[in-house]
Design a protein around this motif. Structure first.
Motif, short mmCIF file in Angstrom:
data_model
loop_
_atom_site.label_atom_id
_atom_site.label_comp_id
_atom_site.label_asym_id
_atom_site.label_seq_id
_atom_site.Cartn_x
_atom_site.Cartn_y
_atom_site.Cartn_z
N MET A 1 0.85 -1.10 -0.04
CA MET A 1 -0.06 -0.15 -0.13
C MET A 1 0.69 1.36 -0.02
N ASN A 2 1.09 1.88 -1.25
CA ASN A 2 1.76 3.21 -1.36
C ASN A 2 1.02 4.25 -0.81
N GLY A 3 1.69 5.33 0.24
CA GLY A 3 0.81 6.24 0.81
C GLY A 3 1.84 7.35 1.08
N ILE A 4 1.03 8.39 1.47
CA ILE A 4 1.96 9.54 2.08
C ILE A 4 1.14 10.48 3.08
N ILE A 5 1.66 11.25 4.02
CA ILE A 5 0.91 11.86 4.92
C ILE A 5 0.95 13.33 4.49
N GLY A 6 0.07 14.11 4.55
CA GLY A 6 -0.11 15.35 4.45
C GLY A 6 -0.99 16.23 5.38
N THR A 42 12.60 -9.32 10.58
CA THR A 42 12.59 -8.45 12.01
C THR A 42 11.46 -8.46 12.45
N ASP A 43 10.41 -8.16 11.67
CA ASP A 43 9.06 -7.99 12.44
C ASP A 43 7.91 -8.90 11.59
N THR A 44 8.33 -9.78 11.03
CA THR A 44 7.23 -10.95 10.35
C THR A 44 6.39 -10.23 9.24
N TYR A 45 6.69 -9.10 8.98
CA TYR A 45 5.94 -8.38 8.02
C TYR A 45 6.55 -7.10 7.46
N ASN A 46 6.43 -6.83 6.10
CA ASN A 46 6.98 -5.61 5.48
C ASN A 46 6.16 -4.37 5.60
N SER A 47 7.02 -3.17 5.94
CA SER A 47 6.26 -1.98 6.06
C SER A 47 7.09 -0.93 6.04
N VAL A 48 6.69 0.19 5.70
CA VAL A 48 7.73 1.47 5.90
C VAL A 48 6.71 2.52 6.87
N GLN A 49 7.52 2.97 7.71
CA GLN A 49 6.97 4.09 8.47
C GLN A 49 7.61 5.75 7.94
N LEU A 50 6.53 6.24 8.15
CA LEU A 50 6.71 7.56 7.46
C LEU A 50 6.45 8.70 8.46
N ARG A 83 1.96 -0.82 4.87
CA ARG A 83 2.42 -2.09 4.65
C ARG A 83 2.64 -2.08 3.35
N ASP A 84 3.69 -3.03 3.10
CA ASP A 84 3.83 -3.51 1.61
C ASP A 84 4.22 -2.56 0.53
N MET A 85 4.80 -1.55 0.80
CA MET A 85 5.07 -0.45 -0.14
C MET A 85 5.96 -0.96 -0.96
N ASP A 86 5.93 -0.45 -2.51
CA ASP A 86 6.94 -1.05 -3.45
C ASP A 86 7.90 -0.16 -3.92
N THR A 94 13.74 10.43 1.91
CA THR A 94 12.65 11.34 1.74
C THR A 94 11.66 10.62 0.74
N VAL A 95 10.35 10.89 1.07
CA VAL A 95 9.57 10.34 0.19
C VAL A 95 8.52 11.40 -0.21
N THR A 96 8.21 11.86 -1.68
CA THR A 96 7.70 12.93 -2.16
C THR A 96 6.38 12.33 -2.71
N ILE A 97 5.63 13.46 -3.19
CA ILE A 97 4.35 12.86 -3.95
C ILE A 97 4.90 12.14 -5.25
N GLU A 98 5.84 12.53 -5.79
CA GLU A 98 6.19 12.20 -7.00
C GLU A 98 6.63 10.71 -7.11
N ASP A 99 7.11 10.33 -5.93
CA ASP A 99 7.22 8.99 -5.42
C ASP A 99 6.01 7.99 -5.49
N VAL A 100 5.05 8.38 -5.28
CA VAL A 100 4.06 7.81 -4.82
C VAL A 100 2.87 8.14 -5.78
N PHE A 101 2.54 9.01 -6.16
CA PHE A 101 1.44 9.24 -7.25
C PHE A 101 1.81 9.88 -8.57
#
Length: 206
Positions: A1-6, A42-50, A83-86, A94-101
Motif C-alpha cells: 500500500m503506497n501512501g503519504i502523509i499531508g 525482523t518484524d514478520t511483515y514488511n512496512s515503511v514508517q513515514l 504496509r507492503d510499499m513497493d 525522503t518520500v515525495t508525492i512524485e514517488d507515490v502518485f
C-alpha cells in the motif's frame, strides 16, 4: 500500500477539458521522512514508517526524540506506517508525492471529520421531525419521538438512534481522482471533498 502523509490546505475548484467546474481539495503532501523499515525477518511483515510535520523536541517524548534521531531527522508531528510499499526506500530517505502518485491516479483519503459536539437526531441521523407545528405539536419539530415500549422490554435497546456526540471520527473517502500535482510546492489536488478541517492531517494511499 503506497501512501503519504499531508495536511489539508482547503477547497477550490478547477475546470476540466470539457469546461466543467470541478470541486476539489488541495493537500500539502510530504515531504515525508522514512523513520523505520520493517521486514519479515525482523518484524514478520514488511512496512515503511513515514513521518511528517515539524514538531519541537520540547513537546516530544524522549523515546520519540531518540527514534527520530536514529533516522537522522528532527522530531515530527505525525507518524504513519504503510504496509507492503513497493517503493525502495531506506532509513532516513525522503518520500515525495512524485514517488507515490501521478496525475490521473485514484486514491483513498483518510482523515478525522470535524467534531460537531452533542447533536440532536435531526442533524445526527437525518430525522425529519414533526413538521406540522399545529394540533398541539409544541416544541416537537426536532424531537426524536417514541424510543420504545413501556412494560416490555422496559429498556432502550442498544444502537437506538438518539442524540449524542457527532463527528470527530476517522473517515475514509475512496475513489478520489488526482487532478493536478505541483511537486515543487508539495501540493496535490484531488477531486471531491476530504474529511477534516483546514490544517488537519490527511493520509493518502492507493
Amino acid at each position: 500500500m503506497n501512501g503519504i502523509i499531508g495536511k489539508k490546505v482547503g477547497m477550490t475548484s478547477i475546470f476540466d477539458e470539457a469546461g466543467r467546474n470541478l470541486a476539489c481539495t488541495v493537500i500539502e503532501a510530504g515531504p515525508c521522512v522514512v523513520t523505520q523499515v520493517k521486514t519479515e525477518d525482523t518484524d514478520t511483515y514488511n512496512s515503511v514508517q513515514l513521518a511528517f510535520g515539524e514538531r519541537r523536541a520540547k513537546t516530544s517524548s524522549k523515546q520519540m526524540v531518540g527514534h527520530f534521531k536514529a533516522a537522522g531527522t528532527t522530531p515530527k508531528h505525525e507518524v504513519v506506517e504503510f504496509r507492503d510499499m513497493d517503493i525502495a526506500k531506506s532509513l532516513g530517505d525522503t518520500v515525495t508525492i512524485e514517488d507515490v502518485f501521478a496525475e490521473g491516479d485514484t486514491v483513498v483519503a483518510v482523515g478525522t471529520s470535524k467534531g460537531k459536539g452533542f447533536q440532536g437526531v435531526v442533524k445526527r441521523h437525518n430525522f425529519k421531525g414533526v413538521n406540522d407545528a399545529t394540533h398541539g405539536q409544541h416544541n416537537r419539530q426536532r424531537a426524536p419521538g417514541s424510543i420504545g415500549a413501556a412494560s416490555y422490554p422496559a429498556k432502550v435497546f442498544k444502537g437506538m438512534r438518539m442524540g449524542g456526540r457527532d463527528g470527530g471520527v476517522r473517515v475514509s473517502i475512496p475513489g478520489l481522482k488526482v487532478l493536478k500535482m505541483f511537486p515543487e510546492r508539495n501540493l496535490i489536488i484531488v477531486k471531491g471533498a476530504v474529511p477534516g478541517p483546514k490544517g488537519g492531517t490527511v493520509i493518502l494511499h492507493k
